[in-house]
Design a protein around this motif. Structure first.
Motif, PDB file in Angstrom:
ATOM      1  N   TYR A  73      67.158  27.568  58.755  1.00  0.00           N
ATOM      2  CA  TYR A  73      66.524  28.228  60.109  1.00  0.00           C
ATOM      3  C   TYR A  73      66.786  28.102  60.728  1.00  0.00           C
ATOM      4  O   TYR A  73      68.121  26.896  60.943  1.00  0.00           O
ATOM      5  CB  TYR A  73      64.853  27.429  60.366  1.00  0.00           C
ATOM      6  N   SER A  74      67.131  29.478  61.457  1.00  0.00           N
ATOM      7  CA  SER A  74      67.974  29.568  62.751  1.00  0.00           C
ATOM      8  C   SER A  74      66.947  28.971  63.895  1.00  0.00           C
ATOM      9  O   SER A  74      66.623  30.073  64.184  1.00  0.00           O
ATOM     10  CB  SER A  74      69.183  30.830  63.240  1.00  0.00           C
ATOM     11  N   PHE A  75      67.950  28.464  65.107  1.00  0.00           N
ATOM     12  CA  PHE A  75      66.988  28.325  65.842  1.00  0.00           C
ATOM     13  C   PHE A  75      68.017  28.365  67.451  1.00  0.00           C
ATOM     14  O   PHE A  75      68.960  28.080  67.648  1.00  0.00           O
ATOM     15  CB  PHE A  75      67.158  26.525  66.135  1.00  0.00           C
ATOM     16  N   ASP A  76      66.994  29.281  68.299  1.00  0.00           N
ATOM     17  CA  ASP A  76      68.068  30.061  69.798  1.00  0.00           C
ATOM     18  C   ASP A  76      67.765  28.838  70.661  1.00  0.00           C
ATOM     19  O   ASP A  76      68.980  29.034  71.474  1.00  0.00           O
ATOM     20  CB  ASP A  76      67.085  30.784  69.458  1.00  0.00           C
ATOM     21  N   GLY A  77      67.714  27.592  70.938  1.00  0.00           N
ATOM     22  CA  GLY A  77      67.804  26.472  71.901  1.00  0.00           C
ATOM     23  C   GLY A  77      67.508  27.352  73.219  1.00  0.00           C
ATOM     24  O   GLY A  77      67.132  27.155  73.834  1.00  0.00           O
ATOM     25  N   ILE A  78      66.367  28.125  73.111  1.00  0.00           N
ATOM     26  CA  ILE A  78      65.427  28.402  74.418  1.00  0.00           C
ATOM     27  C   ILE A  78      63.576  28.501  73.691  1.00  0.00           C
ATOM     28  O   ILE A  78      63.384  27.949  74.966  1.00  0.00           O
ATOM     29  CB  ILE A  78      65.516  29.868  74.180  1.00  0.00           C
ATOM     30  N   SER A  79      63.487  28.784  72.695  1.00  0.00           N
ATOM     31  CA  SER A  79      62.052  29.072  72.689  1.00  0.00           C
ATOM     32  C   SER A  79      61.974  28.993  70.868  1.00  0.00           C
ATOM     33  O   SER A  79      60.518  27.969  70.317  1.00  0.00           O
ATOM     34  CB  SER A  79      61.113  29.934  73.013  1.00  0.00           C
ATOM     35  N   ASN A  80      62.883  28.352  69.819  1.00  0.00           N
ATOM     36  CA  ASN A  80      62.106  28.193  68.455  1.00  0.00           C
ATOM     37  C   ASN A  80      61.723  27.012  68.448  1.00  0.00           C
ATOM     38  O   ASN A  80      62.344  26.225  68.599  1.00  0.00           O
ATOM     39  CB  ASN A  80      63.239  28.944  67.778  1.00  0.00           C
ATOM     40  N   TYR A  81      60.978  26.622  67.337  1.00  0.00           N
ATOM     41  CA  TYR A  81      60.476  25.649  67.270  1.00  0.00           C
ATOM     42  C   TYR A  81      60.067  25.802  65.515  1.00  0.00           C
ATOM     43  O   TYR A  81      59.119  26.461  65.498  1.00  0.00           O
ATOM     44  CB  TYR A  81      60.742  24.398  67.942  1.00  0.00           C
ATOM     45  N   ILE A  82      59.558  24.219  65.228  1.00  0.00           N
ATOM     46  CA  ILE A  82      58.802  23.977  64.296  1.00  0.00           C
ATOM     47  C   ILE A  82      57.815  23.219  63.751  1.00  0.00           C
ATOM     48  O   ILE A  82      58.409  22.110  64.504  1.00  0.00           O
ATOM     49  CB  ILE A  82      59.703  24.445  62.288  1.00  0.00           C
ATOM     50  N   ASP A  83      56.338  23.522  63.343  1.00  0.00           N
ATOM     51  CA  ASP A  83      55.550  22.125  63.383  1.00  0.00           C
ATOM     52  C   ASP A  83      54.699  22.350  62.091  1.00  0.00           C
ATOM     53  O   ASP A  83      54.932  23.362  61.757  1.00  0.00           O
ATOM     54  CB  ASP A  83      54.425  22.558  64.572  1.00  0.00           C
ATOM     55  N   VAL A  84      54.937  20.962  61.721  1.00  0.00           N
ATOM     56  CA  VAL A  84      54.437  20.501  60.614  1.00  0.00           C
ATOM     57  C   VAL A  84      53.383  19.832  60.183  1.00  0.00           C
ATOM     58  O   VAL A  84      53.608  18.357  60.699  1.00  0.00           O
ATOM     59  CB  VAL A  84      55.317  19.958  59.211  1.00  0.00           C
ATOM     60  N   ASN A  85      52.050  19.360  60.161  1.00  0.00           N
ATOM     61  CA  ASN A  85      51.314  18.743  60.462  1.00  0.00           C
ATOM     62  C   ASN A  85      51.428  17.979  58.903  1.00  0.00           C
ATOM     63  O   ASN A  85      50.591  18.376  58.333  1.00  0.00           O
ATOM     64  CB  ASN A  85      49.867  19.567  60.727  1.00  0.00           C
ATOM     65  N   VAL A  86      51.425  16.874  58.933  1.00  0.00           N
ATOM     66  CA  VAL A  86      51.448  15.907  58.292  1.00  0.00           C
ATOM     67  C   VAL A  86      50.672  14.887  58.137  1.00  0.00           C
ATOM     68  O   VAL A  86      50.728  13.700  58.588  1.00  0.00           O
ATOM     69  CB  VAL A  86      53.305  15.223  57.624  1.00  0.00           C
ATOM     70  N   THR A  87      49.923  15.118  57.236  1.00  0.00           N
ATOM     71  CA  THR A  87      48.257  14.614  57.514  1.00  0.00           C
ATOM     72  C   THR A  87      48.608  13.034  56.612  1.00  0.00           C
ATOM     73  O   THR A  87      48.157  12.519  57.028  1.00  0.00           O
ATOM     74  CB  THR A  87      47.103  15.344  56.205  1.00  0.00           C
TER      75      THR A  87
END
Length: 634
Positions: free
Chosen positions: A69-83
């Motif tokens: 995954y490429s991130f733009d440094g402005i608004s990109n991210y990934i969230d994971v709900n790891v129980t």
């Protein structure tokens, strides 16, 4: 029906887990693994899938599309709900790959690779990159005394780096490219289970957006071992094909200087760049670890030595281990003056030359090295060695070891043998008919030496032993003979007409005939019982040391090549010096001279005539003198 569906689902999940998680990724304790192949799904079997916020799929480090995954440094991210993500003070490991060349010049200067927890001291667990290119741990809202950074690489170089961050309940450890970079004690109390990639966790207005590429994130509920971490870096298929790990920064720097490493100082080298290298020389006074040498599969010559060594204590080289099991083409291995305690060369069947002088090796197996031509093990605490299988061995040096015996009867090709400085009571060289050089100095235990079969011998040194007789009548090729400090009473060199150097000082010899040794250039017979010596046939003599005998007269008039003459501590009352003007050094101290004339020897640089019966000495013509001692006897 429900039971059957649940069982079917479980089997499908387990099958998916077993088939898709790479073999080099540890399965024990794995609670989330994200290869980012076409999506942000968890393939560990725990179904902790990620939610992508703006990040886009791109090529991974091998060039494979839609696999990172490429991130733009402005608004990109990934969230994971790891129980089931580790909470509180529980052990954990997070690993992954990243590359970036864009610092965060605003906010707090950090960009976040990953983090989870809350923005309180010791309640956050993450990894960020500081604007100076440092990689740093994060356990709170900002960098505080609980955290640390590493600057062993420029992490803003747009190169791929493999990170692993572990916590074992007492300390946080950071590994880069499979190698421990730094660690620090900590007492974490992490809360919350939102695992965020590419942005700071929520709680204030700071974002720490990451600009670059991230791939292969893994989460474990235990601290992985250093071996597991290294394996993930080294054993990945793309790593084996593309790169070889070079964890020692000085080793990599040398490869850069040699033009072998062309992609900068990043803890690795392109395998294609090293796989055809045939010769490599490394100064191990600065390089302590040769991990990566296994990638030099075509290597034929490896020199990895220090410069100096102390007997049994090793040398100034820093190598403590050396693995050459993958260097199957190795012909020459020189690892002198290091701190090696063992060395396995069983996988190097083509080895011709092996030099391990000045290490701490107590035994070495060379029975598989059938082509071995030269073996040198001096100054090691070696207690045993078997060379019975090395039928091609020409040169063997085991001097200064702890050997008390050695069998060279099978080594009929042997030409040079050095057993000096070891406590060996006897040596049988009767089968070594090709022997040209034998050194057995300083054993202090040899009482006899049978050289009757060694007719090719041209150099013999057997000093500092207890030899009482020496038969050299068969050694007609002998040019250099050193037998000082023994218990010889006679010495017959009448058959050794090729002699150029002869030293039999510190024995009990009362007469010597060297008239047949017309090629002699150096003679030392100090401290014997000689009353006379005829040097008239030795016209090539350049240096004669005749101190501490009982000469009363001496004639060296025919020795027109003589430059150095020492005959101090005798009973000389007269001397006939060379007819030529060649003398440069003349020592006549402690004799009974009443007069001396050295006026013709204008080349004389050193002259000592102290402790005689001289009342005067004229050196006015000896203008080249730089050292002169003359004292009247009291």
């Amino acid at each position: 029906m429900k039971t059957k569906l649940l069982l079917l689902f479980s089997l499908i999940t387990f099958s998916n887990f077993a088939q898709t998680v790479p073999s080099y990724v540890p399965k024990s304790g794995l609670i989330g693994y994200y290869p980012f192949d076409n999506n942000a799904n968890d393939i560990s079997g725990n179904l902790n899938n990620g939610t992508v916020n703006g990040a886009v799929l791109t090529q991974d480090r091998t060039g494979k599309s839609n696999s990172a995954y490429s991130f733009d440094g402005i608004s990109n991210y990934i969230d994971v709900n790891v129980t089931n993500i580790p909470q509180g003070n529980a052990a954990r490991t997070i690993s992954g790959w990243f590359k970036t060349n864009t610092p965060n010049s605003g906010e707090n200067g950090d960009v976040s690779i990953f983090n989870y927890g809350s923005l309180s001291r010791l309640r956050r667990f993450g990894l960020t990159i500081y604007s100076k290119g440092y990689l740093q741990t994060t356990t709170g809202p900002n960098q505080v005394g609980d955290d640390f950074y590493v600057n062993n690489f420029n992490y803003l170089s747009n190169d791929w780096y493999f990170f692993t961050l572990t916590y074992n309940g007492t300390k946080v450890s950071l590994y880069v490219n499979g190698v421990l970079a730094s660690e620090k004690a900590a007492n974490l109390s992490t809360l919350n289970n939102i695992f965020r990639i590419g942005k700071r966790i929520s709680g204030d207005t700071t974002n720490e957006y990451f600009k670059g590429t991230i791939d292969d994130i893994g989460i474990w509920n235990r601290a992985l071992t250093s071996q597991e971490i290294l394996a993930m870096y080294v054993d990945a298929p793309e790593r084996l094909d593309l790169y070889t790990l070079i964890p020692d920064a000085n080793f990599e720097q040398k490869l850069i200087e040699l033009g072998i490493d062309t992609d900068g100082k990043n803890g690795k080298v392109l395998t294609n760049n090293i796989k055809n290298v045939k010769s490599l020389e490394i100064d191990t006074r600065t390089v302590a670890d040769l991990t990566g040498i296994e990638g030099f599969t075509a290597l034929e010559t490896l020199v990895c030595s220090g410069k100096t060594a102390i007997r049994f204590e090793g040398g100034d080289g820093k190598l403590t281990t050396l693995d050459v099991s993958k260097n199957l083409n190795l012909k020459t291995l020189d690892c002198n003056s290091n701190q090696l305690t063992n060395l396995d060369v069983s996988k190097n069947p083509d080895l011709r030359t092996l030099n391990i002088n000045g290490n701490k090796i107590t035994s070495i197996d060379v029975t598989k090295n059938l082509y071995l031509y030269k073996l040198s093990t001096s100054l090691n605490p070696l207690t045993t060695i078997d060379v019975s299988k090395n039928l091609n061995l020409n040169i063997l040096d085991v001097s200064g070891t702890k050997l008390t015996e050695i069998d060279v009867s099978q080594d009929i090709a042997l030409t040079n043998l050095n057993i000096s400085g070891i406590n060996i009571p006897t040596i049988d060289v009767s089968q070594n008919i090709n022997l040209t050089s034998l050194y057995c100095d300083g054993t202090n235990s040899l009482t006899s030496l049978d050289l009757s079969k060694n007719t090719k011998l041209y150099a013999l040194s057997c000093t500092y032993n207890k030899i009482t007789s020496l038969d050299l009548s068969k050694n007609l090729a002998l040019t250099r003979l050193f037998c000082e400090s023994n218990q010889l009473t006679t010495l017959d060199v009448s058959k050794n007409t090729a002699l150029t150097e002869l030293n039999f000082s510190d024995n009990k010899i009362s007469s010597i005939d060297i008239s047949k040794c017309t090629s002699l250039t150096n003679l030392n017979c100090t401290n014997n019982l000689l009353t006379d010596v005829n040097l008239s046939a030795n016209t090539k003599l350049d240096k004669a040391i005749l101190d501490k005998n009982s000469f009363t007269t001496l004639d060296v008039s025919k020795n027109t090549a003589l430059k150095t003459l020492w005959c101090g501590e005798n009973q000389l009352t007269s001397i006939t010096l060379p007819e030529s003007n060649t003398l440069e050094v003349l020592y006549l101290n402690s004799n009974k001279f009443t007069a001396l004339d050295i006026s013709k020897y204008t080349a004389l640089k050193e002259f000592v005539c102290s402790t005689n019966q001289l009342t005067a000495i004229d050196v006015s013509k000896n203008t080249a003198l730089t050292f002169f001692i003359a004292m009247k006897i009291i």
